[in-house]
Design a protein around this motif. Structure first.
Motif, PDB file in Angstrom:
ATOM      1  N   VAL A 104       0.839  -1.203   0.000  1.00  0.00           N
ATOM      2  CA  VAL A 104       0.000   0.000   0.000  1.00  0.00           C
ATOM      3  C   VAL A 104       0.867   1.243   0.000  1.00  0.00           C
ATOM      4  CG1 VAL A 104      -1.658   1.332   1.354  1.00  0.00           C
ATOM      5  CG2 VAL A 104      -1.976  -1.136   1.076  1.00  0.00           C
ATOM      6  N   GLY A 105       1.925   1.247   0.797  1.00  0.00           N
ATOM      7  CA  GLY A 105       2.805   2.413   0.861  1.00  0.00           C
ATOM      8  C   GLY A 105       3.467   2.700  -0.475  1.00  0.00           C
ATOM      9  N   MET A 106       3.923   1.636  -1.182  1.00  0.00           N
ATOM     10  CA  MET A 106       4.546   1.845  -2.491  1.00  0.00           C
ATOM     11  C   MET A 106       3.544   2.433  -3.492  1.00  0.00           C
ATOM     12  SD  MET A 106       7.735   0.991  -2.276  1.00  0.00           S
ATOM     13  CE  MET A 106       8.281   0.622  -3.925  1.00  0.00           C
ATOM     14  N   GLN A 107       2.287   1.939  -3.455  1.00  0.00           N
ATOM     15  CA  GLN A 107       1.266   2.478  -4.358  1.00  0.00           C
ATOM     16  C   GLN A 107       0.963   3.936  -4.024  1.00  0.00           C
ATOM     17  OE1 GLN A 107      -0.101   1.030  -7.118  1.00  0.00           O
ATOM     18  NE2 GLN A 107      -0.899   3.101  -7.419  1.00  0.00           N
ATOM     19  N   LYS A 108       0.921   4.245  -2.716  1.00  0.00           N
ATOM     20  CA  LYS A 108       0.657   5.623  -2.308  1.00  0.00           C
ATOM     21  C   LYS A 108       1.806   6.539  -2.711  1.00  0.00           C
ATOM     22  CE  LYS A 108      -3.390   5.132  -0.448  1.00  0.00           C
ATOM     23  NZ  LYS A 108      -4.577   5.804  -1.042  1.00  0.00           N
ATOM     24  N   LEU A 109       3.034   6.025  -2.729  1.00  0.00           N
ATOM     25  CA  LEU A 109       4.145   6.845  -3.203  1.00  0.00           C
ATOM     26  C   LEU A 109       3.947   7.243  -4.661  1.00  0.00           C
ATOM     27  CD1 LEU A 109       7.411   5.274  -1.712  1.00  0.00           C
ATOM     28  CD2 LEU A 109       6.350   7.451  -1.120  1.00  0.00           C
ATOM     29  N   GLY A 122       6.759  20.734  -7.751  1.00  0.00           N
ATOM     30  CA  GLY A 122       7.410  19.948  -8.799  1.00  0.00           C
ATOM     31  C   GLY A 122       8.585  19.154  -8.255  1.00  0.00           C
ATOM     32  N   ASN A 123       9.374  19.762  -7.374  1.00  0.00           N
ATOM     33  CA  ASN A 123      10.489  19.031  -6.750  1.00  0.00           C
ATOM     34  C   ASN A 123       9.976  17.863  -5.922  1.00  0.00           C
ATOM     35  OD1 ASN A 123      12.281  20.848  -7.889  1.00  0.00           O
ATOM     36  ND2 ASN A 123      12.277  22.193  -6.098  1.00  0.00           N
ATOM     37  N   ALA A 124       8.852  18.094  -5.186  1.00  0.00           N
ATOM     38  CA  ALA A 124       8.278  17.004  -4.394  1.00  0.00           C
ATOM     39  C   ALA A 124       7.822  15.866  -5.303  1.00  0.00           C
ATOM     40  CB  ALA A 124       7.110  17.529  -3.565  1.00  0.00           C
ATOM     41  N   ALA A 125       7.227  16.212  -6.474  1.00  0.00           N
ATOM     42  CA  ALA A 125       6.775  15.176  -7.403  1.00  0.00           C
ATOM     43  C   ALA A 125       7.949  14.348  -7.903  1.00  0.00           C
ATOM     44  CB  ALA A 125       6.033  15.819  -8.577  1.00  0.00           C
ATOM     45  N   GLU A 126       9.086  14.997  -8.214  1.00  0.00           N
ATOM     46  CA  GLU A 126      10.263  14.258  -8.674  1.00  0.00           C
ATOM     47  C   GLU A 126      10.810  13.356  -7.583  1.00  0.00           C
ATOM     48  OE1 GLU A 126      13.010  17.153 -10.030  1.00  0.00           O
ATOM     49  OE2 GLU A 126      11.798  17.780 -11.764  1.00  0.00           O
ATOM     50  N   ALA A 127      10.809  13.873  -6.340  1.00  0.00           N
ATOM     51  CA  ALA A 127      11.324  13.068  -5.226  1.00  0.00           C
ATOM     52  C   ALA A 127      10.466  11.829  -5.012  1.00  0.00           C
ATOM     53  CB  ALA A 127      11.374  13.922  -3.959  1.00  0.00           C
ATOM     54  N   PHE A 128       9.157  11.983  -5.053  1.00  0.00           N
ATOM     55  CA  PHE A 128       8.273  10.836  -4.870  1.00  0.00           C
ATOM     56  C   PHE A 128       8.384   9.865  -6.037  1.00  0.00           C
ATOM     57  CE2 PHE A 128       6.208  13.384  -1.614  1.00  0.00           C
ATOM     58  CZ  PHE A 128       5.768  12.428  -0.713  1.00  0.00           C
ATOM     59  N   ALA A 129       8.648  10.369  -7.235  1.00  0.00           N
ATOM     60  CA  ALA A 129       8.785   9.479  -8.386  1.00  0.00           C
ATOM     61  C   ALA A 129      10.059   8.645  -8.296  1.00  0.00           C
ATOM     62  CB  ALA A 129       8.778  10.303  -9.672  1.00  0.00           C
ATOM     63  N   ARG A 130      11.148   9.191  -7.659  1.00  0.00           N
ATOM     64  CA  ARG A 130      12.410   8.444  -7.552  1.00  0.00           C
ATOM     65  C   ARG A 130      12.393   7.413  -6.436  1.00  0.00           C
ATOM     66  NH1 ARG A 130      14.664  13.727  -8.188  1.00  0.00           N
ATOM     67  NH2 ARG A 130      14.988  13.782  -5.920  1.00  0.00           N
ATOM     68  N   LEU A 131      11.641   7.659  -5.387  1.00  0.00           N
ATOM     69  CA  LEU A 131      11.711   6.799  -4.204  1.00  0.00           C
ATOM     70  C   LEU A 131      11.386   5.327  -4.472  1.00  0.00           C
ATOM     71  CD1 LEU A 131      10.258   9.054  -1.360  1.00  0.00           C
ATOM     72  CD2 LEU A 131      12.505   7.972  -1.414  1.00  0.00           C
TER      73      LEU A 131
END
Length: 756
Positions: free
Chosen positions: A289-294, A336-345
């Motif tokens: 669930v956490g990975m999907q929420k990321l 936008g920076n937050a979106a990139e960070a969440f996309a890399r995690l």
């Protein structure tokens, strides 16, 4: 039937072989109208031989019996209007009987007796036969309605004399206790001229406009729009064109992204707790669930960043460029920076390195995010208590956008309102926080719903208190300090019930008034003598039965200082009749200001509540025009009955005609309370604002003719003149319908198969 059938031939061929069948068709006469007229006269005589004319005197007897034994609330003012309504109803019933039951009779009988074969093989075609039958039934109905009209008019004359004597008796009884001279005007009009009168009305060009009558010498600033406490009036601003909706959407986009990120953190913390407890199943589910929420958080932050960036660009393109666009651009970059960070995690995150990775999940928060509403108020307490605070109510009503063409309100119930009650002493600028939240907030904060646009409403709750606002009294301050001017104009809204505007009664000043304006009345239409003005309104149903309401009307000539004030006692059962001296006003512009001077009562007003009452000509002529309109209605029914009889037997035609009649008379109910009407409205809403499509859906979906519109309006019962234009319109629609049905009926009759 078991006998063989043949197709009915036209007049150019031989008739079916049968005993006594005629030979070849005779030559046609060059005058087809003469043949149609001959068939019509034959049909007329057939109706007389069937003694259908007896229904006319029977209808007169039924009318007299029904009217004579009907109770009237007020015998002076209700007797003749009710009698006219009853007479027109009896005429309509007679038209229905002739059009439905007898217009369907002649053709089926003539087909069964083979008379129709003889006719159409002589110099009479199918078209002439059907047209003649329709014309004959119309003439028969006209003669019968003429008899009923004459009998009803004679009865009106006899009853009118009784009513006139009764009015004189009542005038003598009321005279000693009449409070105002104008209270006798309506009775005296009946005494002097009798009840058989018709009127033409000149309605105001504008009104009722709700205004405030201020105490003498205290007239406030003319630029301020005032509302009176407890008068049912409120000021309304539509905030659909302000950035409120954009601010709400911006905040919601951030809120969704932040909540999704919090959900991811919560799922990972649950994973760690489950692993410590040795619950591997829960730990695996929580990690998934956490990975999907990321991933969802990355998408949500990306959508929010684009939304904020677009709003920043719109501010940059405004004239002049808004300074706040830099703030929104900076927030968009952070998102936008937050979106990139969440996309890399998700690429590097595993259950093993989860404890160290949780700290790297961005936790982006908005600075304090709140708008402000600023109102410039002018407040006055009643003159007798000048220092008393004024209670007011602010309400925010959620709106939804309809077709991109402006704001439309959701159901206007108290549950849909966000209300703030305040007390203000003296004029001031009121600043209120606007919080983007669906949850309850403290007492001095207005919360904004998270959908659609908004409408702001202001009302005054203190009796005798006044609240005024200038046209541009509403300002908004955005979350980053940008100032936005609200709507330039406010809308004054009165409490309404069935289209009526209500003005509250008040003996002391300030008072509420309704203003009616006549722009330019030609002198020549006023006739001779003083000008009668008719005032008609509803009184509040909750008024005490012993209350004697007092009304005041003031007539002004715009641009002049001269005025006339009349006091009178309004009644529920008839209109008040007032007279304007021709020396005061003899045409031109006129303004009427109507006030209620009773604390316990209020008035419900329509645009036509105040109107000029002008002579409408002879009563007999107007009643004759109404009877002619009923005749046109009956002719339409007769044409429909003849049309159905060209295809079906008599009994089937009768039931079909009854069904068609009931459906057409119930058109409004079908459109308002059945799935058919819902389908029509759905088609209309999907078509947007296309006027052509609206017309098509309104008249052809469903394709039900509005028969009721062919009958005289109920206002004819009350003496209002039936305009010749209305009669001509009915004649045009009736002629078109008759022409179409005759042509179709002739075609069906020509192709009909009958027993050979």
């Amino acid at each position: 039937m078991n006998s063989p059938t043949t197709t009915l031939p036209d007049s150019r061929r031989l008739a079916p072989s049968s005993p006594g069948a005629p030979g070849p068709a005779a030559p046609r006469s060059p005058w087809p109208f003469r043949r149609t007229w001959a068939v019509a006269l034959i049909t007329f005589r057939q109706g007389l031989r069937m003694h259908l004319w007896i229904m006319a005197p029977l209808a007169i007897l039924v009318f007299i019996a029904v009217d004579w034994y009907s109770l009237r609330f007020d015998p002076v003012f209700d007797t003749i209007p009710a009698a006219v309504g009853t007479a027109l109803f009896i005429m309509t019933a007679l038209a229905v009987v002739v059009g439905v039951f007898f217009a369907t009779y002649f053709i089926p009988v003539e087909v069964e007796t083979r008379v129709a074969y003889t006719l159409i093989t002589k110099p009479v075609g199918c078209l002439e036969l059907v047209a003649g039958k329709t014309l004959g039934m119309s003439l028969l109905l006209l003669a019968m309605l003429g008899i009923v009209w004459a009998g009803a008019y004679a009865y009106f004359v006899a009853r009118g004399s009784d009513v006139q004597a009764l009015a004189e008796q009542r005038r003598k009884e009321v005279l000693p206790r009449a409070r105002y001279e104008a209270d006798l005007n309506a009775l005296e009009a009946v005494v002097q001229r009798g009840p058989l009168l018709t009127y033409r009305y000149r309605r105001p060009d504008r009104g009722p406009d709700i205004e405030i009558h201020h105490p003498a010498g205290t007239a406030p600033d003319g630029n301020v729009r005032w509302i009176l406490g407890d008068s049912g009036t409120r000021l309304r601003w539509n905030l659909a064109e302000t950035p409120l909706r954009s601010w709400i959407n911006l905040y919601l986009a951030f809120q969704v992204a932040a909540q999704t990120a919090d959900a991811a953190r919560g799922a990972f913390r649950l994973n760690l707790q489950a692993r410590e407890a040795g619950d591997e199943v829960t730990a695996r589910e929580a990690f998934g669930v956490g990975m999907q929420k990321l991933r969802d958080a990355a998408d949500a932050w990306d959508r929010a960043a684009r939304l904020w960036e677009n709003y920043s660009r719109a501010l940059a393109q405004s004239t002049p460029p808004a300074p706040a666009n830099e703030f929104y651009r900076r927030i968009a970059a952070s998102m936008g920076n937050a979106a990139e960070a969440f996309a890399r995690l998700p690429a590097d995150l595993t259950e093993e390195n989860l404890p160290e990775s949780i700290a790297r999940i961005p936790d982006f928060r908005l600075p304090p995010w709140q708008a402000q509403l600023i109102l410039d108020l002018a407040v006055r307490a009643p003159p007798e208590v000048p220092d008393q605070p004024t209670p007011i109510t602010l309400q925010v009503v959620p709106l939804t956008l309809g077709g991109g063409q402006g704001a439309e309100a959701v159901p206007d119930t108290e549950a849909a309102r966000y209300t703030l009650n305040l007390e203000i002493a003296g004029s001031r600028t009121l600043t209120l926080p606007l919080v983007f939240s669906e949850s309850e907030t403290p007492g001095d904060v207005l919360r904004l719903p998270a959908r659609g646009d908004l409408r702001l409403e202001l009302r005054c709750r203190g009796p005798g208190h006044l609240v005024g606002l200038k046209p541009a009294a509403v300002r908004l301050v955005g979350p980053n300090g940008e100032t936005v001017q609200g709507p330039k104009e406010s809308e004054l809204v009165s409490e309404s019930f069935r289209r009526r505007q209500w003005i509250g009664g008040r003996a002391a000043e300030p008072r509420q008034m309704a203003v009616f304006r006549f722009k330019d009345v030609p002198r020549e239409i006023l006739g001779i003598g003083d000008v009668p003005v008719e005032v008609d309104f509803a009184l509040a149903a909750w008024s005490p039965t012993t209350l004697e309401t007092t009304a005041r009307i003031t007539f002004l000539k715009p641009g002049e200082d001269d005025s006339v004030t009349i006091l009178f006692t309004p009644e529920m059962h008839h209109s008040s009749l007032l007279y304007l001296d021709r020396k005061f006003w003899n045409g031109g512009p006129l303004e009427a200001r109507l006030e209620c001077l009773t604390n316990e009562d209020s008035f419900g007003l329509l645009p036509e509540s105040v109107r000029l009452r002008l002579d409408g000509g002879p009563f007999a002529l107007n009643f004759a025009k109404a009877a002619l309109q009923v005749w046109l209605f009956g002719t339409v029914l007769a044409a429909a009955g003849v049309f159905l009889s060209t295809r079906f037997s008599w009994f089937v035609s009768i039931f079909a005609a009854i069904t068609v009649f009931i459906v057409c008379m119930s058109r409004q109910f079908i459109l308002s309370a059945t799935p058919v009407g819902e389908a029509a409205r759905e088609l209309e809403s999907r078509a947007g604002e296309s006027s052509l499509w609206t017309w098509l859906t309104g008249f052809f979906v469903p394709p039900i003719p509005n028969l009721r519109s062919l009958l005289p309006d109920e206002r004819v019962n009350l003496g209002e003149v039936l305009p010749l234009a209305s009669l001509a319109t009915t004649l045009g629609w009736a002629a078109l319908f008759v022409l179409v049905t005759v042509l179709l009926g002739a075609y069906l009759f020509r192709t009909r198969e009958v027993a050979g």
